[in-house]
Write a protein that holds these residues in place. Structure first.
Motif, PDB file in Angstrom:
ATOM      1  N   LEU A 161       0.830  -1.208   0.000  1.00 54.69           N
ATOM      2  CA  LEU A 161       0.000   0.000   0.000  1.00 54.69           C
ATOM      3  C   LEU A 161       0.865   1.259   0.000  1.00 54.69           C
ATOM      4  O   LEU A 161       0.582   2.213  -0.733  1.00 54.69           O
ATOM      5  CB  LEU A 161      -0.921  -0.001   1.231  1.00 54.69           C
ATOM      6  CG  LEU A 161      -2.191  -0.843   1.119  1.00 54.69           C
ATOM      7  CD1 LEU A 161      -2.862  -0.988   2.471  1.00 54.69           C
ATOM      8  CD2 LEU A 161      -3.161  -0.208   0.117  1.00 54.69           C
ATOM      9  N   ALA A 164       2.427   1.589  -3.479  1.00 55.97           N
ATOM     10  CA  ALA A 164       1.445   1.983  -4.490  1.00 55.97           C
ATOM     11  C   ALA A 164       1.036   3.437  -4.319  1.00 55.97           C
ATOM     12  O   ALA A 164       0.855   4.164  -5.300  1.00 55.97           O
ATOM     13  CB  ALA A 164       0.220   1.069  -4.418  1.00 55.97           C
ATOM     14  N   ALA A 165       0.872   3.876  -3.074  1.00 59.30           N
ATOM     15  CA  ALA A 165       0.504   5.274  -2.830  1.00 59.30           C
ATOM     16  C   ALA A 165       1.582   6.219  -3.356  1.00 59.30           C
ATOM     17  O   ALA A 165       1.290   7.242  -4.004  1.00 59.30           O
ATOM     18  CB  ALA A 165       0.273   5.497  -1.333  1.00 59.30           C
ATOM     19  N   LEU A 187      -4.722   9.094  -0.131  1.00 58.07           N
ATOM     20  CA  LEU A 187      -3.715   8.052  -0.291  1.00 58.07           C
ATOM     21  C   LEU A 187      -2.977   7.787   1.011  1.00 58.07           C
ATOM     22  O   LEU A 187      -2.721   6.637   1.379  1.00 58.07           O
ATOM     23  CB  LEU A 187      -2.719   8.445  -1.381  1.00 58.07           C
ATOM     24  CG  LEU A 187      -3.220   8.415  -2.829  1.00 58.07           C
ATOM     25  CD1 LEU A 187      -2.151   8.965  -3.770  1.00 58.07           C
ATOM     26  CD2 LEU A 187      -3.588   6.987  -3.236  1.00 58.07           C
ATOM     27  N   TYR A 330      -3.627  -0.435  -5.901  1.00 59.46           N
ATOM     28  CA  TYR A 330      -3.827   0.168  -4.584  1.00 59.46           C
ATOM     29  C   TYR A 330      -5.137  -0.318  -3.964  1.00 59.46           C
ATOM     30  O   TYR A 330      -5.182  -0.693  -2.785  1.00 59.46           O
ATOM     31  CB  TYR A 330      -3.821   1.689  -4.731  1.00 59.46           C
ATOM     32  CG  TYR A 330      -4.008   2.452  -3.436  1.00 59.46           C
ATOM     33  CD1 TYR A 330      -2.954   2.633  -2.546  1.00 59.46           C
ATOM     34  CD2 TYR A 330      -5.245   2.996  -3.102  1.00 59.46           C
ATOM     35  CE1 TYR A 330      -3.122   3.334  -1.361  1.00 59.46           C
ATOM     36  CE2 TYR A 330      -5.425   3.695  -1.924  1.00 59.46           C
ATOM     37  CZ  TYR A 330      -4.359   3.858  -1.055  1.00 59.46           C
ATOM     38  OH  TYR A 330      -4.545   4.558   0.109  1.00 59.46           O
TER      39      TYR A 330
END
Length: 404
Positions: A161, A164-165, A187, A330
């Motif tokens: 996560l 991906a953010a 995000l 995400y």
């Protein structure tokens, strides 16, 4: 020796109104099936079981190999055997299914054993007859091992996560041609608290990627601008040369007109006027050459502008595609992380009933069958049809998210 009255063996299968297997091929007998043989001269029908060797032992007829045959083929096989034996023939004898070979259920079930085959029987039916899955088939060590694996999945999905953010923020900056990356509150909120400390390092890496991408894009843009600028300058210079050449054409035309006037007055020789005419023709031809060159330059200029536009459009489309893919990942990581947290809570409690209810423990099925290729089914679930003689093996396992 007793004479047996059998000529045509008619085969009747009493299946009721339920088909054996919907859409399946014609049933073929196997060891364990019981065929009911009725001889008209006998006192009544006799049930004869197909033995382990696949043979049917009929009184006064001997053994007949019938395994793998359809009932019509069994009839033909018996018919041929009778004819070879030279027995008295009759048209009124019958053979029917007396009983199917049983289905065996074993493994992690409450009541493993042999069960009478029911037409239309499925894995769910057999599971119900055997009392359902046996939850105590799960070893506590399996739960502990699964808990450790789930904890690892919680950590992995948290890192995914965060990565991906940061990637999404970097791609959004690239699309906007911004030189710095800003992580949106939404995000950031999706990144677990313990993993937010990693965000600065991840954003720094994405900033380096962004700087490289922008530098490459600017370099390519500079090359296109240089190419287009060169072509525009060539076009401008050619226009200047055309302007000069058109003046030369005008002067050559005037010289030709004066020469023709002098010739009419007898003051110009034929050779002289020929030279003037050639000069006029050469000047006009040169204009045509320059105009043709101008068209080629304009064509190259148009192609360069289109290529630049395509480059910019493709670059933006590629960035947009990567951004969409990153956003999809995400969302997937969010779901996997939530699922891992849920299972972690359940596994830490160690309650098997809760594990079953949360589908943290899943049953797996395997079919062992005397029929060739039967055990090679790629996927077996509760709706899979069973056939007589099948053995259903049930095992329970702890499901760990992210291990698909």
């Amino acid at each position: 020796m007793m004479t047996v009255s059998l000529r045509l063996v008619a085969v009747v299968v009493f299946l009721g109104t339920v088909p054996l297997v919907a859409g399946a091929e014609t049933y073929r007998v196997i060891p364990g099936d019981v065929l009911r043989v009725t001889l008209m001269e006998a006192e009544g029908p006799e049930d004869v079981q197909i033995d382990l060797d696949g043979r049917l032992r009929v009184p006064d007829l001997g053994s007949v190999d019938v395994v793998g045959l359809t009932l019509d083929e069994v009839e033909a096989r018996l018919d041929a055997t009778l004819e070879d034996a030279g027995l008295v023939l009759s048209l009124n004898s019958t053979v029917s299914i007396g009983a199917y070979a049983p289905v065996v259920v074993m493994g992690d079930v409450s009541r493993p054993g042999r069960f009478d085959y029911i037409p239309g029987m499925s894995v769910a039916t057999a599971l119900g007859l055997s009392g359902g899955s046996r939850a105590d088939g799960i070893d506590p060590l399996q739960i502990e091992r699964a808990a450790a694996e789930v904890a690892e999945q919680v950590q992995i999905t948290g890192l995914e996560l965060a990565g991906a953010a940061a990637e999404i923020a970097g791609l959004e900056a690239l699309r906007a041609e911004a030189t710095s990356i800003v992580l949106s509150p939404d995000l950031r909120a999706g990144v677990p608290g313990r993993d937010q400390a990693r965000l600065p390092d991840l954003l720094e890496l994405e900033s380096e990627v962004l700087a490289t991408a922008l530098a490459n894009r600017n370099e390519q843009e500079t090359l296109w601008q240089s190419e287009i600028g060169n072509l525009e300058r060539q076009a401008a210079l050619l226009e200047d040369r055309l302007a000069v050449q058109r003046e030369l054409v005008a002067q050559a035309a005037l010289n030709l007109e004066n020469s023709e006037t002098l010739q009419d007055r007898g003051l110009q020789t034929a050779a002289a006027i020929t030279r003037v005419q050639q000069a006029d023709a050469d000047a006009r031809a040169r204009v045509l050459e320059l105009e043709s060159l101008g068209l080629a330059i304009q064509s190259n200029l148009s192609e360069a502008r289109r290529a630049r536009a395509r480059f910019l459009r493709n670059s933006d489309d590629e960035t947009l595609g990567r951004l969409r893919a990153a956003r999809a990942r995400y969302q997937e990581y969010l779901l996997r992380h939530a699922r891992a947290l849920e299972q972690q809570a359940i596994l830490q409690g160690g309650n098997v009933a809760s594990l079953l209810a949360a589908e943290a423990i899943v049953p797996e099925f395997r079919i062992v069958s005397p029929r060739a290729g039967r055990a090679d089914k790629p996927r077996i679930d509760l709706e899979t049809a069973l056939l007589p003689g099948d053995t259903l093996v049930v095992t329970l396992d702890v499901a760990v998210p992210g291990n698909d």
